[in-house]
Design an enzyme around this catalytic site. Sequence first.
Site, PDB file in Angstrom:
ATOM      1  N   ARG A 192      42.147  33.113  59.252  1.00  0.00           N
ATOM      2  CA  ARG A 192      42.785  34.418  59.355  1.00  0.00           C
ATOM      3  C   ARG A 192      44.208  34.341  58.801  1.00  0.00           C
ATOM      4  O   ARG A 192      44.682  33.271  58.479  1.00  0.00           O
ATOM      5  CB  ARG A 192      42.800  34.906  60.800  1.00  0.00           C
ATOM      6  CG  ARG A 192      43.591  34.020  61.747  1.00  0.00           C
ATOM      7  CD  ARG A 192      43.602  34.639  63.152  1.00  0.00           C
ATOM      8  NE  ARG A 192      44.501  33.870  64.017  1.00  0.00           N
ATOM      9  CZ  ARG A 192      44.820  34.198  65.264  1.00  0.00           C
ATOM     10  NH1 ARG A 192      44.303  35.284  65.814  1.00  0.00           N
ATOM     11  NH2 ARG A 192      45.650  33.450  65.980  1.00  0.00           N
TER      12      ARG A 192
ATOM     13  N   ASN B  17      48.314  41.522  63.545  1.00  0.00           N
ATOM     14  CA  ASN B  17      48.206  40.653  64.710  1.00  0.00           C
ATOM     15  C   ASN B  17      49.082  39.429  64.532  1.00  0.00           C
ATOM     16  O   ASN B  17      48.936  38.679  63.567  1.00  0.00           O
ATOM     17  CB  ASN B  17      46.756  40.167  64.878  1.00  0.00           C
ATOM     18  CG  ASN B  17      46.569  39.299  66.114  1.00  0.00           C
ATOM     19  OD1 ASN B  17      46.571  39.786  67.237  1.00  0.00           O
ATOM     20  ND2 ASN B  17      46.453  37.989  65.908  1.00  0.00           N
ATOM     21  N   GLU B  18      50.001  39.220  65.435  1.00  0.00           N
ATOM     22  CA  GLU B  18      50.801  37.984  65.489  1.00  0.00           C
ATOM     23  C   GLU B  18      51.384  37.591  64.131  1.00  0.00           C
ATOM     24  O   GLU B  18      51.077  36.521  63.585  1.00  0.00           O
ATOM     25  CB  GLU B  18      49.954  36.837  66.062  1.00  0.00           C
ATOM     26  CG  GLU B  18      49.534  37.101  67.500  1.00  0.00           C
ATOM     27  CD  GLU B  18      48.536  36.074  68.044  1.00  0.00           C
ATOM     28  OE1 GLU B  18      48.068  35.245  67.267  1.00  0.00           O
ATOM     29  OE2 GLU B  18      48.231  36.125  69.238  1.00  0.00           O
TER      30      GLU B  18
ATOM     31  N   GLU C 152      48.622  39.739  75.243  1.00  0.00           N
ATOM     32  CA  GLU C 152      47.615  38.692  75.466  1.00  0.00           C
ATOM     33  C   GLU C 152      48.190  37.724  76.493  1.00  0.00           C
ATOM     34  O   GLU C 152      49.224  37.119  76.265  1.00  0.00           O
ATOM     35  CB  GLU C 152      47.297  37.934  74.161  1.00  0.00           C
ATOM     36  CG  GLU C 152      46.787  38.832  73.042  1.00  0.00           C
ATOM     37  CD  GLU C 152      46.393  38.069  71.774  1.00  0.00           C
ATOM     38  OE1 GLU C 152      46.381  36.814  71.816  1.00  0.00           O
ATOM     39  OE2 GLU C 152      46.110  38.715  70.759  1.00  0.00           O
TER      40      GLU C 152
ATOM     41  N   TRP D  32      43.498  25.808  71.365  1.00  0.00           N
ATOM     42  CA  TRP D  32      44.246  25.467  70.161  1.00  0.00           C
ATOM     43  C   TRP D  32      45.456  24.583  70.377  1.00  0.00           C
ATOM     44  O   TRP D  32      46.125  24.196  69.413  1.00  0.00           O
ATOM     45  CB  TRP D  32      44.658  26.738  69.426  1.00  0.00           C
ATOM     46  CG  TRP D  32      45.172  27.840  70.306  1.00  0.00           C
ATOM     47  CD1 TRP D  32      44.443  28.876  70.802  1.00  0.00           C
ATOM     48  CD2 TRP D  32      46.493  27.999  70.813  1.00  0.00           C
ATOM     49  NE1 TRP D  32      45.241  29.686  71.587  1.00  0.00           N
ATOM     50  CE2 TRP D  32      46.511  29.173  71.603  1.00  0.00           C
ATOM     51  CE3 TRP D  32      47.678  27.283  70.688  1.00  0.00           C
ATOM     52  CZ2 TRP D  32      47.650  29.633  72.259  1.00  0.00           C
ATOM     53  CZ3 TRP D  32      48.821  27.737  71.345  1.00  0.00           C
ATOM     54  CH2 TRP D  32      48.793  28.900  72.113  1.00  0.00           C
TER      55      TRP D  32
ATOM     56  N   GLU E  10      37.422  30.148  68.385  1.00  0.00           N
ATOM     57  CA  GLU E  10      37.968  30.189  69.745  1.00  0.00           C
ATOM     58  C   GLU E  10      36.896  30.128  70.818  1.00  0.00           C
ATOM     59  O   GLU E  10      37.114  30.594  71.937  1.00  0.00           O
ATOM     60  CB  GLU E  10      38.867  31.419  69.903  1.00  0.00           C
ATOM     61  CG  GLU E  10      40.116  31.331  69.038  1.00  0.00           C
ATOM     62  CD  GLU E  10      41.104  32.468  69.256  1.00  0.00           C
ATOM     63  OE1 GLU E  10      40.750  33.433  69.971  1.00  0.00           O
ATOM     64  OE2 GLU E  10      42.210  32.390  68.698  1.00  0.00           O
TER      65      GLU E  10
ATOM     66  N   HIS F 205      38.028  29.053  74.114  1.00  0.00           N
ATOM     67  CA  HIS F 205      39.133  29.821  74.694  1.00  0.00           C
ATOM     68  C   HIS F 205      38.576  30.656  75.852  1.00  0.00           C
ATOM     69  O   HIS F 205      37.759  31.532  75.646  1.00  0.00           O
ATOM     70  CB  HIS F 205      39.716  30.734  73.602  1.00  0.00           C
ATOM     71  CG  HIS F 205      41.012  31.396  73.974  1.00  0.00           C
ATOM     72  ND1 HIS F 205      41.169  32.147  75.096  1.00  0.00           N
ATOM     73  CD2 HIS F 205      42.202  31.418  73.340  1.00  0.00           C
ATOM     74  CE1 HIS F 205      42.404  32.618  75.143  1.00  0.00           C
ATOM     75  NE2 HIS F 205      43.054  32.174  74.089  1.00  0.00           N
TER      76      HIS F 205
HETATM   77 ZN   LIG Z   1      46.228  35.786  69.756  1.00  0.00          ZN
END
Ligand SMILES: [Zn+2]
Lengths: 632, 632, 632
Positions: free
Chosen positions: A105, A141-142, A312, A320, A360, A363
């Site tokens: 990503r 995102n981020e 989040e 990670w 993930e 996660h």
């Molecule tokens: Zn994130």
Amino acid sequence: MKRTLGTCYYPEHWPEEIWADDARRMADLGLTWVRIGEFAWSRLEPAPGRFDWGWLDRAIDVLTGAGLSVVLGTPSATPPRWMLDRHPDMLAVDATGRPRKFGSRRHYCFSHAAYRADAARMAGLMAERYGDRVAAWQTDNEYGCHDTVISYSAAARDAFRLWLVERYGTVDRLNQAWGNVFWSMDYDSFDQIDLPNLTVTEPNPAHLMAFRRFSSDQVVAWNAAQVAAIRAHSKAPISHNYMGRVTEFDHYATGRQMEIATWDSYPLGFLLDRVPGGDKAAYLRQGDPDFQAFHHDLYRACGQDGRWWIMEQQPGPVNWAPWNPAPLPGMVRLWSWEAFAHGAEAVCWFRWRQFPQAQEQQHAGLLRSDSTEAPGFAEAAEVAAELRDAPDVAPMQAPVALVFDYASQWAWEVQPQGQGFDHFALCFDLYRALRSLGLSIDILPPETATLDGYAMVLVPGLLTIPAALRTAMERAEGIVVTGPRTDLKTDELAMPMPLGPNLPGLAATSVMEETFPPDAPRGLQNGGGIDLWLEHLKTDAEVTERTTDGTAVLLRQGRRAHLAGWPNKPSAQRILGDLAREAGLAVTPLPEGLRLRDTATERFVFNYASHPLDYAGQIIPPAGLLRLSRPS
Amino acid sequence: MKRTLGTCYYPEHWPEEIWADDARRMADLGLTWVRIGEFAWSRLEPAPGRFDWGWLDRAIDVLTGAGLSVVLGTPSATPPRWMLDRHPDMLAVDATGRPRKFGSRRHYCFSHAAYRADAARMAGLMAERYGDRVAAWQTDNEYGCHDTVISYSAAARDAFRLWLVERYGTVDRLNQAWGNVFWSMDYDSFDQIDLPNLTVTEPNPAHLMAFRRFSSDQVVAWNAAQVAAIRAHSKAPISHNYMGRVTEFDHYATGRQMEIATWDSYPLGFLLDRVPGGDKAAYLRQGDPDFQAFHHDLYRACGQDGRWWIMEQQPGPVNWAPWNPAPLPGMVRLWSWEAFAHGAEAVCWFRWRQFPQAQEQQHAGLLRSDSTEAPGFAEAAEVAAELRDAPDVAPMQAPVALVFDYASQWAWEVQPQGQGFDHFALCFDLYRALRSLGLSIDILPPETATLDGYAMVLVPGLLTIPAALRTAMERAEGIVVTGPRTDLKTDELAMPMPLGPNLPGLAATSVMEETFPPDAPRGLQNGGGIDLWLEHLKTDAEVTERTTDGTAVLLRQGRRAHLAGWPNKPSAQRILGDLAREAGLAVTPLPEGLRLRDTATERFVFNYASHPLDYAGQIIPPAGLLRLSRPS
Amino acid sequence: MKRTLGTCYYPEHWPEEIWADDARRMADLGLTWVRIGEFAWSRLEPAPGRFDWGWLDRAIDVLTGAGLSVVLGTPSATPPRWMLDRHPDMLAVDATGRPRKFGSRRHYCFSHAAYRADAARMAGLMAERYGDRVAAWQTDNEYGCHDTVISYSAAARDAFRLWLVERYGTVDRLNQAWGNVFWSMDYDSFDQIDLPNLTVTEPNPAHLMAFRRFSSDQVVAWNAAQVAAIRAHSKAPISHNYMGRVTEFDHYATGRQMEIATWDSYPLGFLLDRVPGGDKAAYLRQGDPDFQAFHHDLYRACGQDGRWWIMEQQPGPVNWAPWNPAPLPGMVRLWSWEAFAHGAEAVCWFRWRQFPQAQEQQHAGLLRSDSTEAPGFAEAAEVAAELRDAPDVAPMQAPVALVFDYASQWAWEVQPQGQGFDHFALCFDLYRALRSLGLSIDILPPETATLDGYAMVLVPGLLTIPAALRTAMERAEGIVVTGPRTDLKTDELAMPMPLGPNLPGLAATSVMEETFPPDAPRGLQNGGGIDLWLEHLKTDAEVTERTTDGTAVLLRQGRRAHLAGWPNKPSAQRILGDLAREAGLAVTPLPEGLRLRDTATERFVFNYASHPLDYAGQIIPPAGLLRLSRPS
Ligand SMILES: [Zn+2]
Ligand SMILES: [Zn+2]
Ligand SMILES: [Zn+2]
């Protein structure tokens, strides 16, 4: 405003049949918010120009139908594979010249104009379709995650040249501003200027600093394009979800474009490789006691009127970090309350359900991938229950302020002068010392124009003091503490003339700056020591701290103070404690692991230790907290 | 079959006049085997299609004339310089995209079809000419040495796409199998799929896992081509010489193609950077006490009917380790007997004579480069003398088995979840614990279909349990020990549904998996601790070990046991010792440095320490050994 | 010749109005020399063929007018940006294949013939114009700084092939010399030979060694071109300013081309990452007590008739080390006197005034950038005052000699056989031991043809012993100490036949060489130990030192001695002390931090410690020194 809860959900990952049940369980858990959409581009536009909005229409129906409010993310962090056929040069390039390929990503360069336009177009289409149905927006995102702000692509190079033209006008002015005469580095035209990577030895710091300012500006411009596209069709507030210790772009600048700042808080994920210093072994399952708090205060400064969320929140082990332990029971609850104590409007857990495939899959979510409750679920439910009769968000101006400046971070990365001189780490060290004294803190941008109401203000390691801040410092009634390494350079990362620092209200000039290894601190006559940095100052001010060999370390003139070096933990606590008392503040030295935070009406006491701790006679269990009325 | 000795010889390095004397001295030393030819391509085919077989004809004449049996190697590990003109794209490419150039050895990509064909053609020509004159074959040399299995070349990329077509049929099936929806990673066609290097952040683990399976398959197919070419002209058995801790391809799969597995054992060369854990300072001149034994047992499982050799045995200092000490006097003999104790048919020293030029000029041989005897020579002679009245190779099924699986190694490299989670290291740790208890062990492939005759079987860290093994585990009469991290994934490295592990005969499901740094073990209530990994299990089984905070660590149900974490040395010895006693085995806890190994008729006791040790009242000197009759 | 002082000045950095004042202040300070010009190309030739000599004419007028003597540098280390348009392929290329870009300095490949010609042309133009007006020349600046000797460019590759043709004549001779048969590495033509980077595993050491010899030769040829261009127009002596521990080219060879050797001495800048071993924490503000001295002695051997200077002497903190502390008060003076004690004709400080921009803005000068005096200024003035009645330069042949050889440095980098076997570090360790015994030392090149007058000569780690040195060693009347690792190879980095070492006057042959990690030394029976390297020797000589397990370490035959291993600090002091006493030398074991140096007429005693030390009853303060008459 009520304190609220939420979660991050990916309808495209799951069979449509279970959406309704998911929505019902979210609502039953007491959640208000559900964030969706931010990685779904390949399912929304499976081929260029061929859209499939149907599933998202239905997902929004189901979620809002269950009473949830939707935060919709634009999917520009994950352009589909076909986008690369449209823009083969859209990838970022790393410092060694290699394209950063598709397959995960954030595979784009912020300077690529055509992809920027395509991403904004997509945001606009989503706003057009859903502008009235969603409660809030998230752009991308981020930003900056996976070191993606800085790119050495051809797109970046070309954009950098234009940016330089804009900034300097003529190449002669650039040569002068950078001091290019130094090693015959003069340019004859802007087209000769390359990105500052792969040079034989270090490039001109002015060249690097320009590139860092440019790189930040590209993120700001990128975000602006999406914000504009959304605003054209929607009145819902816009946000972006920032990360922990991402400093490559100016978050205050993006923050000014949007109503709400949010951030993604991973206390265990960030512990081992993002937190400067601290006793990591003691907090493997709790996270650092100050790192989340610092970011809460930082991002409160990035939201309009201090509006901020956790978008989040880690509900269990992540996948990670170098190692991924499980939170100590109680921490999922504690982290939520720490956020609310710092003024968060909402805390959303990432993610609703663990996805059993891809990057993930390890996660944790609130649910396991078979839809049973994961260990974090019960703590989320506990917070939801506690929120029912908790007060509203009640922001309060803190008694102490600390100026954190992204440009200073870039400046000292460009020119640390000694390995480890880092603006973030310096600010965090001082923040940590303040917090260990029981103080609540506001973090301020360098654009701050008034310091009214603060009993004490810290301005450590600021590249330059902007004019408005300088005026505010002059007028401040509280104690203003500058240094180390404050105001020793110009905007171009050169030495100013007259030589710095040129501080309001405290006459001192640096004669020489030296750095030394972490294992060779300089002792102080009053105990403790100075790490890493020491500026030798010529001054007529009073000197209240000196190194054992007599170098001035703390200068005082009225309500102004200047630190000539980086105080280590005991001396930072001692020095800042004395100053805070002088400023009239109630100082509460706290045992290791215990932390306080006040809102307008409440006092919170958090135990980050893995053993019980006592606060004012009350025993707080490990990972426990107290919610008290604020002492008057 | 008699136990035999041999050496590796390079007639092309030496004047033809001394060949006969070399051959005589080899025979006088008591050697049976001489391996030749594996790096000689530039002298066999000096220009494309121009062959010079004459010197090799004469060398084989001289060697066989002296009574030696020849093992002939195919020279594909060292294609001549002109081969690159034929195939400019035959080089492997490293993970950063750089071709790995000519100038040493192994300069080829396993996926390059044209070079693969040329190499097989050369093997065929050699088999045609020498098929009746040589006693055995070796394909290539040390597959995987110098990290050569994995290549990011265009040839690899194209072959990978074909492999994916073969495996998945349609790109939709691939997208589903990999969960590509996760971050909009969906592909529209196989031609869009790149190799999983240089991505912005970690690629999809399914993508990586596919690439690892593919890379192993390319080695297997490469070897198959040479085996087929040789078989067409020769009835002599075929072998390949494997290395220590090379795990990038499935050695069981290549093993099934050939009669004999051999390996190149460098106890000092491998010590410092290939042996997981252990007290390296204590064994600098002896090598690790378990590392050679592990590989003896592993490669016995790779040979047909357990046939295996040492093709290269270190006779003195080598040149390629970080430091290269001399073996403690006695170790050259000890290493040979350790191999025979594990069932080796032959032990060959590398090399006959030290070559005074090029990369390995500091690599000791049995002779120095001036043809005088090097220090290892006398020990080789001692082994030869001892072999004269030693028993034949007498393989024995060991009482304990341990399943080692190459695919699991790849899986946990792809997704360790905590730095250092490594299948090899886990298996080796448990192997080491078993061996410290005086037990002899068989290593088994995951294709194993029966566990008959084993009192105890360990199945640690297996990605998935294949159907045949699952059946064998169900039927096993011995104690079967699974975990940690056994059967928690699917073949596609996804989480299975229902969630794993799904163990035969032991009901337990993992609720959460966590990892932690090596300096933060979780203590056990019974002593010792858990390192790195802990899976939290939901189970109705009996729990016989728990962490100090109560998490289940050892689950028992009848003759089935499951470990939820990675036991450290003392707890592994305690737990496996108790299980072995329960299984009816004679457990002999050994002092550090002492090791046992039984064959059908003998018991060997080896002293790896640099000081004398006592075994059952007998003092064994440093680097000494006992050869006893096997206790009944 | 009088001892003199000077500084480095950049008129192009400052307004012309202040030049005269600068010149006057330099003269007032007592300086003789001012070096200028070496980075000024972009201002001398702003566009190709368009020259602007005017400012330099005027600067030289001003400086000489104030009574200063000018050293003029050729500006080839900083080609202007337009030079890259003329020669786009002139950049060096790093080992991974990436061009080393414009934007700092030293952005050229020594093998690029056209840029080499342009640089020589520029030197010639400067000599033509200023040949009669300057007192001395400097070619380029700091050859090899920033790892710039070795380049993997196409220009280097092509030049390397020509160099190989020159050396070997035919490719068959090259194949034989390198032993290319070893792994089928034979070449059919010189055009097939690539540079030895990016190979699959290590390239042939003979290939690497040839490339290292070639790379050094390119620097020597580069310098020759400028020297020839200058000599055509000027009679002034020529120099080059070498660096500390730059060993990639043969400084003796460039030294033979020029009258004066100079070097740039940065005692604090070099401490942390260039000094092998030593107690760095104790000397952070003083520099290593032996590192400067070693280079003084080395570069004295590089100047004609021992003529040498310090061209750049650190006057305060620098900007480019990992950390940059300030010198302890007194060290700026001490460093100067240490240089004069070793025979320096001149000491020049770098730089006159701190430049407030670009890469070195944090590098202290004698003046701060606002023209006020920096802390080093007063110490410079103190040295100037002391010089007024100090004796002239009075070189003396030292009683002890040590042979240092650049080719041996390359050889052991190519083939260390154990991490850390480094010729420089070995020589420096022995030098340090000699100096800790109060001895003065000469460093000699391997071309040395007489050892007359030396009571003791050390020849450690010499790749081969050249014929003239061998004869000198045979004839030497002093004690000659060889080893470890002396004469064990041929010029082609192969093992000689008969096997080495073949030492004059000491019969010993190496049977085996072994290496071991730094934490695993071999103890000596007489105390102390051997680090890293041990050669096992067959000899009839007397053995006077052995390891605890009996291996011979010190061999003696008459006045010849051979060390079989690398003695650690205590054993080096003991062994060399005993040999020095046997050689009739006065040995003065010195406390840590104290150092002696004798000239023909003086004895200097330096205190590098941060506490006072006693020498023969006199207390020397920290950073203090004694200037005594030389004891007779
Ligand atoms: Zn994130
Ligand atoms: Zn080998
Ligand atoms: Zn310099």
